[in-house]
Design a protein around this motif. Sequence first.
Motif, PDB file in Angstrom:
ATOM      1  N   ASP A  40       0.867  -1.168   0.000  1.00  0.00           N
ATOM      2  CA  ASP A  40       0.000   0.000   0.000  1.00  0.00           C
ATOM      3  C   ASP A  40       0.910   1.225   0.000  1.00  0.00           C
ATOM      4  OD1 ASP A  40      -1.549   2.242   0.921  1.00  0.00           O
ATOM      5  OD2 ASP A  40      -2.949   0.889   1.915  1.00  0.00           O
ATOM      6  N   VAL A  41       0.833   2.058  -1.037  1.00  0.00           N
ATOM      7  CA  VAL A  41       1.752   3.196  -1.149  1.00  0.00           C
ATOM      8  C   VAL A  41       1.078   4.524  -0.790  1.00  0.00           C
ATOM      9  CG1 VAL A  41       3.281   2.047  -2.784  1.00  0.00           C
ATOM     10  CG2 VAL A  41       1.371   3.398  -3.661  1.00  0.00           C
ATOM     11  N   ARG A  42      -0.041   4.453  -0.086  1.00  0.00           N
ATOM     12  CA  ARG A  42      -0.714   5.669   0.373  1.00  0.00           C
ATOM     13  C   ARG A  42       0.023   6.237   1.585  1.00  0.00           C
ATOM     14  NH1 ARG A  42      -6.314   4.031   1.995  1.00  0.00           N
ATOM     15  NH2 ARG A  42      -5.147   2.244   2.748  1.00  0.00           N
ATOM     16  N   THR A  43      -0.380   7.415   2.021  1.00  0.00           N
ATOM     17  CA  THR A  43       0.215   8.025   3.209  1.00  0.00           C
ATOM     18  C   THR A  43      -0.173   7.223   4.449  1.00  0.00           C
ATOM     19  OG1 THR A  43      -1.687   9.470   3.645  1.00  0.00           O
ATOM     20  CG2 THR A  43       0.050  10.340   2.172  1.00  0.00           C
ATOM     21  N   ASN A  48      -4.049   4.357   7.856  1.00  0.00           N
ATOM     22  CA  ASN A  48      -4.679   4.200   9.169  1.00  0.00           C
ATOM     23  C   ASN A  48      -6.198   4.325   9.117  1.00  0.00           C
ATOM     24  OD1 ASN A  48      -2.255   3.688  10.458  1.00  0.00           O
ATOM     25  ND2 ASN A  48      -1.934   5.827  11.019  1.00  0.00           N
ATOM     26  N   GLU A  49      -6.725   4.953   8.068  1.00  0.00           N
ATOM     27  CA  GLU A  49      -8.178   5.066   7.903  1.00  0.00           C
ATOM     28  C   GLU A  49      -8.792   3.772   7.391  1.00  0.00           C
ATOM     29  OE1 GLU A  49      -8.864   8.469   5.414  1.00  0.00           O
ATOM     30  OE2 GLU A  49      -8.202   9.859   6.978  1.00  0.00           O
ATOM     31  N   GLY A  50      -7.954   2.878   6.875  1.00  0.00           N
ATOM     32  CA  GLY A  50      -8.415   1.590   6.375  1.00  0.00           C
ATOM     33  C   GLY A  50      -7.449   1.067   5.333  1.00  0.00           C
ATOM     34  N   CYS A  51      -7.282  -0.247   5.323  1.00  0.00           N
ATOM     35  CA  CYS A  51      -6.373  -0.867   4.363  1.00  0.00           C
ATOM     36  C   CYS A  51      -6.845  -2.293   4.090  1.00  0.00           C
ATOM     37  CB  CYS A  51      -4.939  -0.876   4.891  1.00  0.00           C
ATOM     38  SG  CYS A  51      -4.712  -1.907   6.348  1.00  0.00           S
ATOM     39  N   ILE A  52      -6.233  -2.910   3.094  1.00  0.00           N
ATOM     40  CA  ILE A  52      -6.512  -4.307   2.802  1.00  0.00           C
ATOM     41  C   ILE A  52      -5.690  -5.141   3.778  1.00  0.00           C
ATOM     42  CG2 ILE A  52      -6.414  -6.129   1.063  1.00  0.00           C
ATOM     43  CD1 ILE A  52      -6.598  -3.913  -1.074  1.00  0.00           C
ATOM     44  N   ASP A  53      -6.308  -6.146   4.386  1.00  0.00           N
ATOM     45  CA  ASP A  53      -5.634  -6.977   5.389  1.00  0.00           C
ATOM     46  C   ASP A  53      -4.305  -7.523   4.875  1.00  0.00           C
ATOM     47  OD1 ASP A  53      -7.626  -6.616   7.271  1.00  0.00           O
ATOM     48  OD2 ASP A  53      -8.655  -8.487   6.780  1.00  0.00           O
ATOM     49  N   GLY A  54      -3.273  -7.362   5.707  1.00  0.00           N
ATOM     50  CA  GLY A  54      -1.959  -7.904   5.394  1.00  0.00           C
ATOM     51  C   GLY A  54      -1.067  -6.977   4.594  1.00  0.00           C
ATOM     52  N   ASP A 111     -10.064   2.802  -2.854  1.00  0.00           N
ATOM     53  CA  ASP A 111     -11.442   3.287  -2.926  1.00  0.00           C
ATOM     54  C   ASP A 111     -12.352   2.281  -3.630  1.00  0.00           C
ATOM     55  OD1 ASP A 111     -10.681   5.558  -1.575  1.00  0.00           O
ATOM     56  OD2 ASP A 111     -11.001   6.933  -3.265  1.00  0.00           O
ATOM     57  N   LEU A 112     -11.903   1.751  -4.761  1.00  0.00           N
ATOM     58  CA  LEU A 112     -12.703   0.775  -5.497  1.00  0.00           C
ATOM     59  C   LEU A 112     -12.810  -0.540  -4.733  1.00  0.00           C
ATOM     60  CD1 LEU A 112     -14.304   0.255  -8.074  1.00  0.00           C
ATOM     61  CD2 LEU A 112     -12.176  -0.498  -9.151  1.00  0.00           C
ATOM     62  N   TRP A 113     -11.708  -0.976  -4.134  1.00  0.00           N
ATOM     63  CA  TRP A 113     -11.725  -2.224  -3.343  1.00  0.00           C
ATOM     64  C   TRP A 113     -12.695  -2.075  -2.177  1.00  0.00           C
ATOM     65  CZ3 TRP A 113     -10.757  -3.549   1.697  1.00  0.00           C
ATOM     66  CH2 TRP A 113     -10.654  -4.931   1.943  1.00  0.00           C
ATOM     67  N   SER A 114     -12.621  -0.940  -1.490  1.00  0.00           N
ATOM     68  CA  SER A 114     -13.478  -0.709  -0.323  1.00  0.00           C
ATOM     69  C   SER A 114     -14.945  -0.702  -0.703  1.00  0.00           C
ATOM     70  CB  SER A 114     -13.086   0.620   0.322  1.00  0.00           C
ATOM     71  OG  SER A 114     -13.886   0.898   1.443  1.00  0.00           O
ATOM     72  N   SER A 115     -15.287  -0.024  -1.791  1.00  0.00           N
ATOM     73  CA  SER A 115     -16.696   0.029  -2.205  1.00  0.00           C
ATOM     74  C   SER A 115     -17.182  -1.333  -2.685  1.00  0.00           C
ATOM     75  CB  SER A 115     -16.914   1.086  -3.278  1.00  0.00           C
ATOM     76  OG  SER A 115     -16.259   0.744  -4.478  1.00  0.00           O
ATOM     77  N   ALA A 116     -16.323  -2.125  -3.285  1.00  0.00           N
ATOM     78  CA  ALA A 116     -16.708  -3.456  -3.774  1.00  0.00           C
ATOM     79  C   ALA A 116     -16.818  -4.485  -2.651  1.00  0.00           C
ATOM     80  CB  ALA A 116     -15.708  -3.947  -4.817  1.00  0.00           C
ATOM     81  N   ASN A 117     -16.186  -4.218  -1.508  1.00  0.00           N
ATOM     82  CA  ASN A 117     -16.156  -5.195  -0.416  1.00  0.00           C
ATOM     83  C   ASN A 117     -16.957  -4.770   0.808  1.00  0.00           C
ATOM     84  OD1 ASN A 117     -14.251  -7.467  -1.256  1.00  0.00           O
ATOM     85  ND2 ASN A 117     -13.154  -5.622  -1.859  1.00  0.00           N
ATOM     86  N   LYS A 118     -17.886  -3.861   0.638  1.00  0.00           N
ATOM     87  CA  LYS A 118     -18.745  -3.445   1.766  1.00  0.00           C
ATOM     88  C   LYS A 118     -19.930  -4.354   1.885  1.00  0.00           C
ATOM     89  CE  LYS A 118     -17.463   1.318   2.187  1.00  0.00           C
ATOM     90  NZ  LYS A 118     -17.825   2.686   2.200  1.00  0.00           N
TER      91      LYS A 118
END
Length: 118
Positions: A40-43, A48-54, A111-118
């Motif tokens: 994950d190359v975000r800040t 800390n606001e959310g990430c993909i597990d692992g 953003d796309l992963w989060s919306s697809a996995n809600k």
Amino acid sequence: MKNFLLFVLFVSVQFAYAQIETKSIKEFTGFNKATEVLLDVRTVEEFNEGCIDGALNIDWFSQDFNKQVASIDKNKTIYVYCKIGGRSLKSQARLKELGFLHVINLDGGYDLWSSANK
């Protein structure tokens, strides 16, 4: 001579971009920690606001990005993502320059992963 150098540069750039592999983040179902890394190359704040597990977080904007990624095994498959896809694409190109053998950009980002996995 100048035309030859421009030709060599053009061919090199085309070859580098031909090596870019992209996969939709919607298709990403997980990774094998033994042979793969999820980067994950975000800040840090975004992470800390959310990430993909692992996921391993190394901020693309960090001044020591190259130094931080040096600890990753270059033989492992690297899946790289960011918020929507821009930073991960740049990171993918940098990782390839640094000698990583198999880097896959996860297009669409968190953003796309989060919306697809809600």
